[in-house]
Design an enzyme around this catalytic site. Structure first.
Site, PDB file in Angstrom:
ATOM      1  N   ARG A  45     -38.757 -42.023  -9.789  1.00 21.77           N
ATOM      2  CA  ARG A  45     -38.920 -42.742  -8.411  1.00 21.77           C
ATOM      3  C   ARG A  45     -39.888 -42.696  -8.267  1.00 21.77           C
ATOM      4  O   ARG A  45     -40.476 -42.258  -9.367  1.00 21.77           O
ATOM      5  CB  ARG A  45     -38.090 -41.906  -6.976  1.00 21.77           C
ATOM      6  CG  ARG A  45     -37.712 -40.452  -7.754  1.00 21.77           C
ATOM      7  CD  ARG A  45     -38.902 -39.221  -7.734  1.00 21.77           C
ATOM      8  NE  ARG A  45     -39.514 -39.732  -6.890  1.00 21.77           N
ATOM      9  CZ  ARG A  45     -40.914 -38.717  -6.943  1.00 21.77           C
ATOM     10  NH1 ARG A  45     -41.492 -38.584  -7.955  1.00 21.77           N
ATOM     11  NH2 ARG A  45     -41.896 -38.811  -5.720  1.00 21.77           N
ATOM     12  N   GLN A 195     -38.059 -34.022  -3.603  1.00 21.28           N
ATOM     13  CA  GLN A 195     -38.711 -33.972  -4.656  1.00 21.28           C
ATOM     14  C   GLN A 195     -40.203 -32.935  -4.679  1.00 21.28           C
ATOM     15  O   GLN A 195     -40.500 -32.851  -5.931  1.00 21.28           O
ATOM     16  CB  GLN A 195     -39.047 -35.476  -3.868  1.00 21.28           C
ATOM     17  CG  GLN A 195     -38.493 -36.374  -4.210  1.00 21.28           C
ATOM     18  CD  GLN A 195     -37.712 -36.769  -2.875  1.00 21.28           C
ATOM     19  OE1 GLN A 195     -37.331 -35.674  -2.504  1.00 21.28           O
ATOM     20  NE2 GLN A 195     -36.899 -38.127  -2.673  1.00 21.28           N
ATOM     21  N   ASP A 236     -44.772 -46.198   0.750  1.00 20.18           N
ATOM     22  CA  ASP A 236     -43.664 -46.913  -0.169  1.00 20.18           C
ATOM     23  C   ASP A 236     -43.961 -48.546   0.206  1.00 20.18           C
ATOM     24  O   ASP A 236     -43.395 -49.451  -0.620  1.00 20.18           O
ATOM     25  CB  ASP A 236     -42.083 -46.689   0.359  1.00 20.18           C
ATOM     26  CG  ASP A 236     -41.370 -44.966  -0.850  1.00 20.18           C
ATOM     27  OD1 ASP A 236     -42.102 -44.158  -0.285  1.00 20.18           O
ATOM     28  OD2 ASP A 236     -41.384 -45.409  -1.459  1.00 20.18           O
TER      29      ASP A 236
END
Lengths: 345, 345
Positions: A45, A195, A236
């Site tokens: 990721r 995360q 992102d």
């Protein structure tokens, strides 16, 4: 230094990030479907790392294509690109890499199929090398925003595990450490995938940078107590007006930073910009299965039959962002004007 | 209807809320140390419920006192009160109940020790009855803030499990349901103890009120999408100027509500007011063991040796609160003036 992704003997080796921090294991991906699954299930990721993995995915997907002619090879490539494009919708790096591969083949129409395959592999390696350099440059610029003694709050994971180099937001912190700056870092755990607790805590511990882990809902209190003086997050996808899609929860932090008048910095490699979109409203937001919220490390946390909502990302409007850090320098509002330079360069 | 606390055969029976929603079990407390442990370890939680449990705790702590004289009984009582006072520092209800018991004994100096013991038990029952009525009245007033079709975001658990009646903030929602109003509720999971995911979800499911569970960091996105039009939270302690201590994470929501210009309502029974304090800065904030953040349902979520910070509560300044709902009605700013009525009445 750990390498999140490694190309070895026609396989992509990647750290399985769903197993961290309890287990440190590499996963071997020898075909495109293992890459797709690794991206979909968050084993790999972080926008830059997803892009790099997708590059090798394209090669793994077409390396055994029996096509003899250019048109039939293009058809096979098209299938691979469409397939990989379904893995995750929000981080633009994935699409940027797929587009690069499409263009590469288009521009080399005259080459043989076997040559095209070699070019695709070379391009995947080139993308990896570029991302490594890009991380270094972002860390360089980000370091200019860090003063000795800073107390930085960071979100999700934007470090080595999210990229193939230093990282982006966390990369700047790693780099500042090398330059001898002392910092105290606050790490938001980043529900539901954790995360922060699992990956950023692991990276900071490895790099011996002092940090404190908090739940996401504690950000307001640590900011209001003066324990935090700036916020560093990744991206992102950042669009023309500076609106940024990043891990769900980023927007909460941007509002808190705004209310408390502390700077909120977004770290965004050029590969994560999407100048085709004018505002954040146009960014597709991935909605993930609610089970991922309802179970933590395999344990159910809510009654059965409960409805949950899990948008994977949120949009932080450019007006809440103090500056955007890229490999080309630090950009300030009004983004609609200042970012134009990146688009054209 | 479930009863969170029940006094039966000289024992306090309480739902062990650390086991919900996976198991529904009652815990029998037959002595003061079981009550202390149940409060400390959050088996019973919610400011009003803690107060009620403490009342019975006082009785269980002195019922076997061998004291024959008033001074020696007072000494025994003092020990019990000091002990219970150490269970949890932030919710003022605990201290309010202990103070009530001290005053009761003081005012009944002339009574025999056995009579005093009976008075203490009667007082504990009276506190429970009062809290039940108080819940009903708060729900009545809170219902006036709810319109058919409302989309309410709620935090932690402020329902039946936190009280001995309807609840406070969630009580109003239960009551509005009875009155035929349709609502959509958003429940924040409330890390780290997950009172929202475990307890509020369980209560709403029982009461057939439609709701969606989200992670705390998703509050900003659901508010900005217009999925939420008001926020209801409880209070562990509200002081003279309206500043309110409530479950950690409440402050984040208050800032988000302020930024998005949606109303932010605090539900606070009179037993949770502390007019001795002028501002929220004076409220003691419980810091809980970091292990409670580092483990979820028994599973470790971060690397070993990691430092974490877990303030159990945060302070929301009165200026971010649209109105405070009590059993005496709905109070609006400036609280320093409007709340004075409660102090004097």
């Amino acid at each position: 230094m750990i390498s999140t992704l490694r190309w070895e003997k026609n396989k992509l080796k990647l750290i399985d990030q769903t197993e961290l921090p309890l287990r440190f294991v590499y996963l071997d991906c020898a075909d495109v479907s293992s890459i797709w699954k690794a991206i979909y299930s968050l084993k790999i990721r972080g926008a830059p790392a997803i892009g790099v993995a997708a590059g090798f995915g394209v090669y793994l997907g077409i390396k055994d294509s029996p096509a003899k002619t250019h048109p039939s090879f293009k058809k096979d490539l098209g299938r691979v690109l469409s397939y990989l494009a379904t893995a995750r919708p929000t981080a633009v790096n994935l699409f940027w890499v797929l587009e690069r591969m499409r263009n590469l083949v288009e521009e080399n129409k005259d080459k043989s199929v076997s040559k095209l395959k070699r070019l695709i592999l070379a391009e995947a390696k080139e993308i990896m090398a570029e991302e490594r350099k890009s991380s270094q440059k972002i860390a360089f610029w980000g370091n200019k925003l860090i003063r000795d003694g800073d107390r930085i709050l960071t979100y999700c994971n934007t470090g080595r595990l999210a990229t193939v180099g230093y990282g982006t937001a966390l990369g700047a912190i790693h780099y500042a450490k090398e330059k001898g700056k002392r910092m105290e870092v606050f790490v938001c755990e980043t529900r539901p995938f954790l995360q922060g607790a699992r990956l950023t805590a692991w990276e900071l511990k490895q790099n011996k940078i002092p940090f404190t882990l908090i739940c996401d809902n504690m950000a307001g209190v640590v900011i209001s107590q003066g324990k935090v003086n700036k916020i560093f997050v990744g991206s992102d996808r950042t669009v023309a007006n500076g609106d940024t899609a990043n891990k769900i929860g980023t927007y909460n932090l941007a509002v808190l930073a705004h209310y408390h008048k502390i700077p909120f910095y977004v770290f965004c490699p050029l590969s994560s910009f999407d100048f085709k979109l004018k505002t954040g409203e146009e960014i597709p937001i991935e909605e993930r299965p609610s089970e991922e919220l309802l179970y933590i490390m395999g344990r159910r946390i809510a009654p059965s039959g409960v409805k949950a909502y899990y948008p994977g990302f949120d949009i932080t409007p450019g007006r809440l962002i103090t500056a955007i850090v890229t490999e080309k320098g630090i950009f300030k509002p009004p983004y609609i004007r200042t970012l134009r330079k990146l688009k054209n360069g």
